[in-house]
Scaffold this motif. Structure first.
Motif, short mmCIF file in Angstrom:
data_model
loop_
_atom_site.label_atom_id
_atom_site.label_comp_id
_atom_site.label_asym_id
_atom_site.label_seq_id
_atom_site.Cartn_x
_atom_site.Cartn_y
_atom_site.Cartn_z
N UNK A 80 5.06 -0.73 -11.09
CA UNK A 80 5.80 -0.36 -9.89
C UNK A 80 6.52 0.98 -10.09
N UNK A 81 7.13 1.15 -11.25
CA UNK A 81 7.82 2.42 -11.53
C UNK A 81 6.87 3.60 -11.46
N UNK A 82 5.65 3.39 -11.89
CA UNK A 82 4.66 4.46 -11.96
C UNK A 82 4.31 5.02 -10.59
N UNK A 83 4.27 4.17 -9.56
CA UNK A 83 3.84 4.64 -8.25
C UNK A 83 4.98 4.75 -7.24
N UNK A 84 6.22 4.58 -7.68
CA UNK A 84 7.36 4.70 -6.77
C UNK A 84 7.38 6.10 -6.17
N UNK A 85 7.58 6.16 -4.86
CA UNK A 85 7.64 7.46 -4.18
C UNK A 85 8.42 7.30 -2.88
N UNK A 86 8.50 8.35 -2.12
CA UNK A 86 9.19 8.29 -0.83
C UNK A 86 8.22 8.17 0.33
N UNK A 87 6.98 7.84 0.04
CA UNK A 87 5.99 7.63 1.10
C UNK A 87 5.66 6.15 1.19
N UNK A 88 5.34 5.68 2.38
CA UNK A 88 5.06 4.26 2.58
C UNK A 88 3.80 3.85 1.82
N UNK A 89 3.81 2.60 1.33
CA UNK A 89 2.68 2.09 0.56
C UNK A 89 2.40 0.63 0.95
N UNK A 90 1.14 0.27 0.85
CA UNK A 90 0.71 -1.13 0.95
C UNK A 90 0.05 -1.48 -0.37
#
Length: 208
Positions: A80-90
């Motif tokens: 989860x930490x690896x792909x955390x960003x400010x863009x929406x994700x599914x």
């Protein structure tokens, strides 16, 4: 620990966990992130992350992040930490249910923690038969369709408004306490509209 920009910007991912089985063809269009023993269920992946306590073979992945077993986070938390960003994700989490109950509970907790800082995002947990059992959603306004039983819960106190085709709506924003039975055993008959101040999970029981 960073991904290449072209990968990090992907709005939809599949996480493959150690319980398997292989992901369905319909999910193969999305980037695949293997969490440790998830590598048993695929020939290759875009990303592998873990400490190899549940996988001892040769890793076939474009990007590999290998950690010591002496760490204070689970492999899933690191993913989860690896792909955390400010863009929406599914995120489609496949192979994370059906094992030890403590692992299941903490997996859900890590998902909800991820959503605290991940706007307009969803996490879908699938069981061994490929049925979405848990739907986690971040703060915001959501619309989903379902027929049958469902329960809503949270890890931290939230304000929730629930309207639409269900037996027990919450027409005004109501305070939901962590793991309260307030949201237990509702019945959906179509479209649900959810307005929530923080991350929640929706559980869909097998029996309808």
């Amino acid at each position: 620990m960073k991904l290449p920009l072209e990968l990090n910007e992907n709005p939809e991912w599949v996480f493959l966990g150690p319980m398997g089985p292989e992901i369905p063809v319909s999910m193969s269009v999305h980037p695949l992130l293997c969490v440790d023993g998830g590598a048993h269920f695929t020939k290759s992946s875009d990303v592998w992350i873990g400490d190899k306590d549940s996988f001892h073979g040769e890793i076939n992945s474009k990007h590999t992040f290998h950690f010591s077993t002496h760490k204070d986070k689970s492999d899933l938390s690191l993913a989860f930490d690896l792909i955390q960003s400010q863009t929406s994700k599914t995120l489609h989490l496949w192979g994370f249910l059906g094992g030890r109950k403590d692992h299941e509970i903490f997996n859900l907790g890590e998902g909800l923690r991820f959503l605290e800082n991940q706007p307009e995002s969803l996490i879908k947990f699938y069981d061994y038969e490929g049925r979405m059992t848990f739907l986690l959603m971040s703060e915001g306004n959501w619309k989903i369709s379902h027929h049958g039983l469902f329960s809503i819960g949270c890890l931290k106190e939230v304000e929730l408004k629930l309207t639409g085709d269900c037996a027990y709506p919450l027409l005004n924003r109501s305070t939901i306490q962590p793991f309260s039975s307030h949201g237990l055993s509702n019945v959906a008959k179509g479209t649900l509209e959810i307005d929530v101040s923080g991350p929640i999970f929706i559980y869909f029981p097998e029996a309808i």
